[in-house]
Design a protein around this motif. Structure first.
Motif, PDB file in Angstrom:
ATOM      1  N   GLN A 121       0.840  -1.190   0.000  1.00  0.00           N
ATOM      2  CA  GLN A 121       0.000   0.000   0.000  1.00  0.00           C
ATOM      3  C   GLN A 121       0.881   1.249   0.000  1.00  0.00           C
ATOM      4  N   PRO A 122       0.304   2.415  -0.275  1.00  0.00           N
ATOM      5  CA  PRO A 122       1.112   3.647  -0.333  1.00  0.00           C
ATOM      6  C   PRO A 122       1.844   3.928   0.974  1.00  0.00           C
ATOM      7  N   LEU A 123       2.949   4.633   0.861  1.00  0.00           N
ATOM      8  CA  LEU A 123       3.738   5.038   2.020  1.00  0.00           C
ATOM      9  C   LEU A 123       2.871   5.849   2.977  1.00  0.00           C
ATOM     10  N   ILE A 124       3.017   5.573   4.281  1.00  0.00           N
ATOM     11  CA  ILE A 124       2.188   6.237   5.283  1.00  0.00           C
ATOM     12  C   ILE A 124       3.023   6.512   6.527  1.00  0.00           C
ATOM     13  N   ALA A 125       2.657   7.530   7.270  1.00  0.00           N
ATOM     14  CA  ALA A 125       3.382   7.867   8.497  1.00  0.00           C
ATOM     15  C   ALA A 125       3.158   6.793   9.555  1.00  0.00           C
ATOM     16  N   LEU A 126       4.196   6.502  10.316  1.00  0.00           N
ATOM     17  CA  LEU A 126       4.079   5.525  11.401  1.00  0.00           C
ATOM     18  C   LEU A 126       2.956   5.913  12.355  1.00  0.00           C
ATOM     19  N   THR A 127       2.854   7.201  12.639  1.00  0.00           N
ATOM     20  CA  THR A 127       1.853   7.680  13.603  1.00  0.00           C
ATOM     21  C   THR A 127       0.420   7.527  13.097  1.00  0.00           C
ATOM     22  N   ASP A 128       0.249   7.273  11.795  1.00  0.00           N
ATOM     23  CA  ASP A 128      -1.097   7.117  11.231  1.00  0.00           C
ATOM     24  C   ASP A 128      -1.596   5.674  11.267  1.00  0.00           C
ATOM     25  N   VAL A 129      -0.693   4.720  11.508  1.00  0.00           N
ATOM     26  CA  VAL A 129      -1.118   3.314  11.513  1.00  0.00           C
ATOM     27  C   VAL A 129      -0.920   2.641  12.868  1.00  0.00           C
ATOM     28  N   ALA A 130      -0.216   3.312  13.782  1.00  0.00           N
ATOM     29  CA  ALA A 130       0.048   2.713  15.092  1.00  0.00           C
ATOM     30  C   ALA A 130       0.080   3.806  16.152  1.00  0.00           C
ATOM     31  N   SER A 131      -0.055   3.375  17.405  1.00  0.00           N
ATOM     32  CA  SER A 131      -0.021   4.306  18.536  1.00  0.00           C
ATOM     33  C   SER A 131       0.980   3.806  19.564  1.00  0.00           C
ATOM     34  N   ALA A 132       1.734   4.721  20.144  1.00  0.00           N
ATOM     35  CA  ALA A 132       2.724   4.354  21.154  1.00  0.00           C
ATOM     36  C   ALA A 132       2.040   3.779  22.386  1.00  0.00           C
ATOM     37  N   GLY A 133       2.638   2.742  22.957  1.00  0.00           N
ATOM     38  CA  GLY A 133       2.093   2.128  24.159  1.00  0.00           C
ATOM     39  C   GLY A 133       0.935   1.192  23.913  1.00  0.00           C
ATOM     40  N   MET A 134       0.571   0.966  22.646  1.00  0.00           N
ATOM     41  CA  MET A 134      -0.543   0.084  22.289  1.00  0.00           C
ATOM     42  C   MET A 134      -0.030  -1.064  21.427  1.00  0.00           C
ATOM     43  N   ASN A 135      -0.764  -2.185  21.452  1.00  0.00           N
ATOM     44  CA  ASN A 135      -0.405  -3.309  20.595  1.00  0.00           C
ATOM     45  C   ASN A 135      -0.483  -2.895  19.129  1.00  0.00           C
ATOM     46  N   LEU A 136       0.391  -3.472  18.326  1.00  0.00           N
ATOM     47  CA  LEU A 136       0.429  -3.149  16.904  1.00  0.00           C
ATOM     48  C   LEU A 136      -0.822  -3.693  16.213  1.00  0.00           C
ATOM     49  N   PRO A 137      -1.616  -2.837  15.557  1.00  0.00           N
ATOM     50  CA  PRO A 137      -2.814  -3.327  14.857  1.00  0.00           C
ATOM     51  C   PRO A 137      -2.435  -4.272  13.721  1.00  0.00           C
ATOM     52  N   ILE A 138      -3.297  -5.239  13.450  1.00  0.00           N
ATOM     53  CA  ILE A 138      -3.030  -6.192  12.370  1.00  0.00           C
ATOM     54  C   ILE A 138      -2.877  -5.471  11.038  1.00  0.00           C
ATOM     55  N   LYS A 139      -3.687  -4.422  10.826  1.00  0.00           N
ATOM     56  CA  LYS A 139      -3.638  -3.698   9.558  1.00  0.00           C
ATOM     57  C   LYS A 139      -2.314  -2.963   9.359  1.00  0.00           C
ATOM     58  N   ALA A 140      -1.558  -2.758  10.449  1.00  0.00           N
ATOM     59  CA  ALA A 140      -0.288  -2.036  10.343  1.00  0.00           C
ATOM     60  C   ALA A 140       0.874  -2.950   9.974  1.00  0.00           C
ATOM     61  N   ILE A 141       0.713  -4.253  10.194  1.00  0.00           N
ATOM     62  CA  ILE A 141       1.791  -5.199   9.895  1.00  0.00           C
ATOM     63  C   ILE A 141       2.057  -5.222   8.392  1.00  0.00           C
ATOM     64  N   ASN A 142       3.322  -5.183   8.025  1.00  0.00           N
ATOM     65  CA  ASN A 142       3.795  -5.197   6.632  1.00  0.00           C
ATOM     66  C   ASN A 142       3.667  -3.847   5.925  1.00  0.00           C
ATOM     67  N   ARG A 143       3.128  -2.825   6.583  1.00  0.00           N
ATOM     68  CA  ARG A 143       3.009  -1.520   5.934  1.00  0.00           C
ATOM     69  C   ARG A 143       4.382  -0.859   5.790  1.00  0.00           C
ATOM     70  N   ILE A 144       4.550  -0.136   4.682  1.00  0.00           N
ATOM     71  CA  ILE A 144       5.751   0.675   4.481  1.00  0.00           C
ATOM     72  C   ILE A 144       5.467   2.035   5.114  1.00  0.00           C
ATOM     73  N   VAL A 145       6.260   2.403   6.123  1.00  0.00           N
ATOM     74  CA  VAL A 145       6.003   3.627   6.881  1.00  0.00           C
ATOM     75  C   VAL A 145       7.219   4.553   6.825  1.00  0.00           C
ATOM     76  N   TYR A 146       6.977   5.806   7.182  1.00  0.00           N
ATOM     77  CA  TYR A 146       8.090   6.751   7.321  1.00  0.00           C
ATOM     78  C   TYR A 146       8.034   7.382   8.701  1.00  0.00           C
ATOM     79  N   ALA A 147       9.202   7.808   9.175  1.00  0.00           N
ATOM     80  CA  ALA A 147       9.302   8.445  10.488  1.00  0.00           C
ATOM     81  C   ALA A 147      10.557   9.303  10.500  1.00  0.00           C
ATOM     82  N   ASP A 148      10.608  10.250  11.419  1.00  0.00           N
ATOM     83  CA  ASP A 148      11.804  11.084  11.552  1.00  0.00           C
ATOM     84  C   ASP A 148      12.058  11.369  13.021  1.00  0.00           C
TER      85      ASP A 148
END
Length: 238
Positions: free
Chosen positions: A45-72
């Motif tokens: 899927q298209p590149l997406i920000a880490l903060t848009d697919v996951a939240s700190a301190g929470m379990n990783l959502p299934i939909k976020a696994i394998n996503r290509i993300v960016y962060a800085d």
């Protein structure tokens, strides 16, 4: 009349049992097909920000696994994760960094194969990579400065109380606004979210149910299932 009713009743039960085994086989076949589709490699899927697919301190959502993300952010801590599998039959020690984001939260990043001693990087970082779930099994005995597995739970501290679940494996990296000269990137294949063996388990159930249906279908041909003939006893004359 009773004989006709009994024959009709037994025939109905016989047909229902055959139909049930057929439907149970079809149910298992559909489950096997659905699992085959679920485990197939999907287009990224298209590149997406880490903060848009996951939240700190929470379990990783299934939909976020394998996503290509960016962060800085900046690399705050470095580790070595030993004996990590990077391809079939190949193990390597990996360079793992803790990337601290502008929000104050952090995420583990695998830069690639480690070259000891690890490079010191103090500049701002912009990266892209594939997001993976945390590892649950130790790969090696960890010494100070090392990780037995790539798991954010191992690096939680007072300085880093909230981490993103999982970890990112680099695909590209910019250090201080310039492309990194890092040549130790490792492959980032999609991981399957199902166990492939379950597919064949469902197929085996299909065979079992349909085999039972076939046995029921030919059961009337066996003498054991026919009405036994009455044996007339001949009287003995004195």
């Amino acid at each position: 009349m009773k004989k006709v009713f009994r024959l009709t009743f037994l025939t109905t039960i016989w047909l229902l049992l055959i139909y049930s085994t057929y439907e149970l086989g079809m149910w298992q076949l559909h489950r096997a097909q659905a699992m085959n589709v679920a485990t197939a490699v999907k287009p990224d899927q298209p590149l997406i920000a880490l903060t848009d697919v996951a939240s700190a301190g929470m379990n990783l959502p299934i939909k976020a696994i394998n996503r290509i993300v960016y962060a800085d952010g900046i690399y705050s801590t470095s580790y070595i994760a030993r004996d990590q599998k990077i391809s079939e039959g190949k193990l390597a020690n990996l360079d793992v960094r803790l990337l601290k984001l502008s929000s104050g939260h952090s995420v583990l990043v695998v830069r690639g194969v480690a070259s000891e001693p690890l490079d010191v990087i103090n500049s701002d970082i912009y990266l892209t990579g594939r997001l993976y779930p945390r590892q649950n099994v130790d790969r090696a005995f960890a010494k100070p400065g090392e990780l037995s597995r790539i798991d954010p739970a191992l690096v939680v501290s007072k300085e880093n109380p909230f981490l993103y679940d999982g970890y990112i494996v680099l695909q590209s990296e910019k250090i201080g606004g310039k492309s990194s000269s890092n040549t130790s990137f490792i492959p980032t294949p999609q991981i399957s979210q199902q166990v492939a063996g379950f597919y064949w388990q469902h197929i085996s159930y299909v065979v079992v149910w349909w085999f039972m249906g076939a046995l029921l279908l030919i059961a009337p041909l066996f003498p054991q299932f026919r009405k036994p003939k009455k044996v007339l006893k001949s009287g003995v004359k004195k």
